[in-house]
Design a protein around this motif. Structure first.
Motif, PDB file in Angstrom:
ATOM      1  N   LYS A   2     -37.897 -49.683  92.612  1.00 18.66           N
ATOM      2  CA  LYS A   2     -36.722 -49.521  91.742  1.00 18.66           C
ATOM      3  C   LYS A   2     -36.396 -50.809  90.994  1.00 18.66           C
ATOM      4  CE  LYS A   2     -34.706 -45.726  94.414  1.00 18.66           C
ATOM      5  NZ  LYS A   2     -34.965 -44.656  93.438  1.00 18.66           N
TER       6      LYS A   2
ATOM      7  N   LYS B 110     -38.515 -51.094  87.929  1.00 24.84           N
ATOM      8  CA  LYS B 110     -38.010 -50.276  86.826  1.00 24.84           C
ATOM      9  C   LYS B 110     -36.830 -50.955  86.140  1.00 24.84           C
ATOM     10  CE  LYS B 110     -37.911 -46.367  89.308  1.00 24.84           C
ATOM     11  NZ  LYS B 110     -37.738 -44.911  89.585  1.00 24.84           N
TER      12      LYS B 110
ATOM     13  N   GLN C  98     -38.055 -53.607  83.923  1.00 21.72           N
ATOM     14  CA  GLN C  98     -38.634 -53.094  82.686  1.00 21.72           C
ATOM     15  C   GLN C  98     -37.599 -52.484  81.751  1.00 21.72           C
ATOM     16  OE1 GLN C  98     -41.773 -50.492  84.171  1.00 21.72           O
ATOM     17  NE2 GLN C  98     -43.205 -52.201  84.363  1.00 21.72           N
TER      18      GLN C  98
ATOM     19  N   ALA D  11     -35.051 -50.130  82.629  1.00 20.87           N
ATOM     20  CA  ALA D  11     -34.416 -48.869  83.013  1.00 20.87           C
ATOM     21  C   ALA D  11     -33.058 -49.140  83.647  1.00 20.87           C
ATOM     22  CB  ALA D  11     -35.309 -48.107  83.985  1.00 20.87           C
TER      23      ALA D  11
ATOM     24  N   LEU E  50     -32.425 -45.471  87.844  1.00 21.07           N
ATOM     25  CA  LEU E  50     -33.625 -45.793  88.609  1.00 21.07           C
ATOM     26  C   LEU E  50     -34.183 -44.617  89.384  1.00 21.07           C
ATOM     27  CD1 LEU E  50     -32.432 -49.277  89.942  1.00 21.07           C
ATOM     28  CD2 LEU E  50     -33.485 -48.711  87.739  1.00 21.07           C
TER      29      LEU E  50
ATOM     30  N   SER F 121     -36.913 -42.259  85.410  1.00 21.73           N
ATOM     31  CA  SER F 121     -37.583 -43.473  84.941  1.00 21.73           C
ATOM     32  C   SER F 121     -38.838 -43.696  85.768  1.00 21.73           C
ATOM     33  CB  SER F 121     -36.656 -44.692  85.028  1.00 21.73           C
ATOM     34  OG  SER F 121     -36.243 -44.929  86.369  1.00 21.73           O
ATOM     35  N   ARG F 122     -39.800 -44.374  85.169  1.00 14.04           N
ATOM     36  CA  ARG F 122     -41.092 -44.604  85.814  1.00 14.04           C
ATOM     37  C   ARG F 122     -41.510 -46.060  85.651  1.00 14.04           C
ATOM     38  NH1 ARG F 122     -42.714 -40.065  88.818  1.00 14.04           N
ATOM     39  NH2 ARG F 122     -42.041 -38.193  87.719  1.00 14.04           N
ATOM     40  N   VAL F 123     -42.278 -46.560  86.618  1.00 15.36           N
ATOM     41  CA  VAL F 123     -42.911 -47.867  86.458  1.00 15.36           C
ATOM     42  C   VAL F 123     -44.015 -47.732  85.417  1.00 15.36           C
ATOM     43  CG1 VAL F 123     -44.290 -49.652  87.593  1.00 15.36           C
ATOM     44  CG2 VAL F 123     -42.382 -48.592  88.819  1.00 15.36           C
TER      45      VAL F 123
END
Length: 351
Positions: free
Chosen positions: A264, A267, A270, A272, A275, A280-282
């Motif tokens: 998390k 994310k 990045q 987001a 979470l 949301s995604r890695v």
């Protein structure tokens, strides 16, 4: 975590709506021809639901009615409780009281004052309107004490944010629309906001938001923070950061720590702000490009990337998550620090 069921979800009714319906039924028993078997109320946006009345009781100068809360398909801890209301004469006007299982406010920062029963403003207004309408209909003076109770509410409240918010002895009677929307994020985010309000009103300068129980325990112990400094952020980093950013500089809180597992926190790093895994995604391709490692693009989790890249990756996640949070906090006067942990609760990154 309770999973959202497939298909269209059934709505439910808030404790505030249930208390209002119980009040209307009990007033009919106090001033009218008796407690009805069913009762309908008008919600703030005009909807008119009907409720079955349970546990009707009446005596000399009082009447009591209950409504079983139906939360629909929402995994609400208060689903199935009976919200009971007793009405009797007051010394003047409408007076609210906390019965069994309804909490009392003990900390500043909430919309209800210290020492008051934890019955929020909108439910109070809804019950006020029912008293006024019933007084006209039955030719009575609108001088009523409304005592709201929830059997077992003190035990159920331990599963809610109430203890941290300084609401002692039971549940809160809540609701702004009267409707429970299944799996709504709004209730969780509202609780984060109230937690910030309470922390600020109590003079705390350092608060923390964590993604789960393990990271919360690590952060709380690391900084020796009291329970009401821990804000139950969960997946809602944006809800926490944006609310803190709204406060004018000098409003008390000067330091926020965000803690969480590396997935998390990656994310958040990045960019987001929600979470949840479904929202949301890695970005593994982005990580592969950054570190010049094509094999990272095939990773399944951020923890796997950590295993591949080592401590430097966790340090970067902590630093980038801090920078992302600070962008949202810009101008608020709140400084941010971050803690990244592995599944065992070991700190692997910090900024």
């Amino acid at each position: 975590m309770t999973r959202k069921p497939e298909g269209e979800l059934r709505r439910g009714w808030t404790t505030g709506a249930c208390a209002t319906a119980a009040t209307k039924a009990a007033l009919a028993g106090l001033w009218g021809d008796g407690i009805p078997a069913r009762v309908s109320i008008v919600l703030p946006k005009g909807e008119v639901p009907e409720f079955e009345v349970v546990e009707p009781r009446a005596g000399a100068g009082w009447a009591e009615a209950g409504i079983v809360k139906d939360a629909g398909d929402d995994p609400d801890v208060t689903h199935g409780v009976t919200v009971r209301v007793r009405v009797e004469a007051s010394v003047g006007g409408v007076v609210f009281a906390a019965g069994e299982g309804v909490g009392t406010v003990t900390k500043p920062g909430l919309p209800i004052g210290i020492g008051e029963p934890a019955i929020n403003p909108v439910p109070r207004s809804m019950m006020d309107q029912e008293v006024a309408a019933a007084a006209v209909a039955y030719g009575a003076a609108p001088d009523v004490q409304i005592t709201v109770s929830v059997r077992g509410g003190a035990q159920i409240a331990m599963k809610t944010w109430n203890p941290r918010l300084g609401i002692e002895g039971g549940l809160s009677i809540l609701g702004t629309t009267g409707i429970v929307r299944p799996f709504s994020c709004a209730a969780w985010i509202a609780s984060i906001h109230r937690g910030i309000d309470v922390a600020r009103a109590d003079g705390l300068t350092h608060v923390a938001g964590c993604t789960g129980n393990t990271s919360e325990k690590v952060v709380q112990e690391m900084f020796a923070l009291p329970d009401h400094a821990m804000l139950d952020m969960g997946d809602f980093a944006g809800g926490l950061l944006k609310y803190l950013a709204k406060a004018p500089d000098g409003q008390g809180i000067t330091h926020l720590t965000i803690g969480g597992g590396i997935g998390k926190m990656t994310k958040l790093a990045q960019g987001a702000i929600d979470l949840h895994s479904g929202r949301s995604r890695v970005d593994f391709d982005r990580l592969a490009a950054r570190y010049g490692r094509a094999d990272v693009a095939g990773a399944n989790t951020a923890l796997q990337v950590y295993d591949m890249l080592g401590a430097g990756f966790a340090a970067d996640v902590a630093q980038d998550a801090k920078a992302a949070a600070e962008r949202l906090l810009d101008g608020s006067g709140v400084a941010c620090s971050t803690i990244v942990i592995d599944r065992a609760g070991t700190v692997i990154g910090r900024a």
